[in-house]
Design a protein around this motif. Structure first.
Motif, short mmCIF file in Angstrom:
data_model
loop_
_atom_site.label_atom_id
_atom_site.label_comp_id
_atom_site.label_asym_id
_atom_site.label_seq_id
_atom_site.Cartn_x
_atom_site.Cartn_y
_atom_site.Cartn_z
N UNK A 160 5.85 5.70 8.09
CA UNK A 160 4.70 4.80 7.91
C UNK A 160 3.75 5.34 6.86
N UNK A 161 3.51 6.63 6.86
CA UNK A 161 2.61 7.22 5.86
C UNK A 161 3.16 7.06 4.45
N UNK A 162 4.49 7.25 4.29
CA UNK A 162 5.09 7.09 2.96
C UNK A 162 4.99 5.64 2.49
N UNK A 163 5.29 4.70 3.37
CA UNK A 163 5.24 3.29 3.00
C UNK A 163 3.82 2.85 2.73
N UNK A 164 2.87 3.32 3.55
CA UNK A 164 1.47 2.96 3.33
C UNK A 164 0.97 3.50 1.99
N UNK A 165 1.45 4.68 1.60
CA UNK A 165 1.05 5.25 0.31
C UNK A 165 1.54 4.37 -0.84
N UNK A 166 2.74 3.84 -0.71
CA UNK A 166 3.27 2.95 -1.75
C UNK A 166 2.52 1.63 -1.75
N UNK A 167 2.26 1.08 -0.56
CA UNK A 167 1.55 -0.20 -0.49
C UNK A 167 0.10 -0.08 -0.95
N UNK A 168 -0.46 1.11 -0.92
CA UNK A 168 -1.85 1.31 -1.35
C UNK A 168 -1.98 1.37 -2.87
N UNK A 169 -0.86 1.52 -3.56
CA UNK A 169 -0.91 1.59 -5.03
C UNK A 169 -1.36 0.26 -5.60
N UNK A 170 -2.12 0.35 -6.66
CA UNK A 170 -2.71 -0.84 -7.27
C UNK A 170 -1.65 -1.80 -7.81
N UNK A 171 -0.57 -1.25 -8.39
CA UNK A 171 0.47 -2.12 -8.96
C UNK A 171 1.17 -2.93 -7.87
N UNK A 172 1.41 -2.26 -6.74
CA UNK A 172 2.10 -2.93 -5.64
C UNK A 172 1.21 -4.02 -5.06
N UNK A 173 -0.07 -3.72 -4.87
CA UNK A 173 -0.99 -4.73 -4.33
C UNK A 173 -1.13 -5.91 -5.28
N UNK A 174 -1.16 -5.64 -6.57
CA UNK A 174 -1.24 -6.72 -7.54
C UNK A 174 0.01 -7.60 -7.48
N UNK A 175 1.16 -6.98 -7.36
CA UNK A 175 2.42 -7.74 -7.29
C UNK A 175 2.49 -8.56 -6.00
N UNK A 176 2.03 -7.98 -4.89
CA UNK A 176 2.01 -8.73 -3.63
C UNK A 176 1.10 -9.94 -3.74
N UNK A 177 -0.08 -9.75 -4.31
CA UNK A 177 -1.02 -10.88 -4.48
C UNK A 177 -0.44 -11.94 -5.40
N UNK A 178 0.25 -11.49 -6.45
CA UNK A 178 0.85 -12.44 -7.38
C UNK A 178 1.90 -13.30 -6.69
N UNK A 179 2.61 -12.70 -5.73
CA UNK A 179 3.63 -13.44 -5.00
C UNK A 179 3.07 -14.20 -3.80
N UNK A 180 1.76 -14.09 -3.56
CA UNK A 180 1.13 -14.86 -2.48
C UNK A 180 1.14 -14.17 -1.13
N UNK A 181 1.28 -12.85 -1.12
CA UNK A 181 1.29 -12.10 0.13
C UNK A 181 0.02 -11.27 0.21
#
Length: 126
Positions: free
Chosen positions: A46-67
């Motif tokens: 969970x800590x590893x995945x949360x670290x990846x999800x906290x990255x700005x690029x990943x959050x931007x991509x999620x928002x772009x896809x509507x998540x």
């Protein structure tokens, strides 16, 4: 004949005796080393995945896809142990250095799991 009056000590004693049978019991058990290590492994994944999800690029991509990134984090926390281990292992097999292809791969895996769980309908929009 004079009426009986109960003193405060008698009333308190009667209340204590009435409540005495009602109690909550706590039962503890011994856990095995494997159970403990499973919990530790889950938390590390969970800590590893949360670290990846906290990255700005990943959050931007999620928002772009509507998540919503917060909803994605909640759904990742709700994954089973095997799904979580699979996701964490796939993230570790991606190239180190955080290139864009790796980030898109992680986002795709997260979106695929969210789609399978039924949280989003991302792939219906494509």
């Amino acid at each position: 004949m004079r009426g009986r009056r109960f003193g405060p000590v008698v009333v308190l004693s009667m209340c204590a005796m009435a409540i005495a049978p009602v109690h909550n019991a706590a039962y503890a058990g011994v856990i095995t080393t494997e159970q403990y290590l499973d919990v530790v492994d889950r938390q590390q994944a969970l800590d590893r995945i949360d670290a990846v999800l906290a990255r700005e690029e990943v959050q931007h991509e999620l928002k772009r896809l509507g998540v919503d990134p917060a909803e994605a984090a909640k759904r990742v926390a709700a994954l089973t142990d095997s799904e979580l281990a699979l996701l964490a292992d796939n993230m570790e097999s991606l190239p180190a250095g955080g290139d864009l292809l790796g980030v898109i791969g992680v986002v795709f895996i997260v979106l695929l799991i969210l789609e399978l769980v039924g949280v989003t309908n991302v792939f219906n929009k494509i």
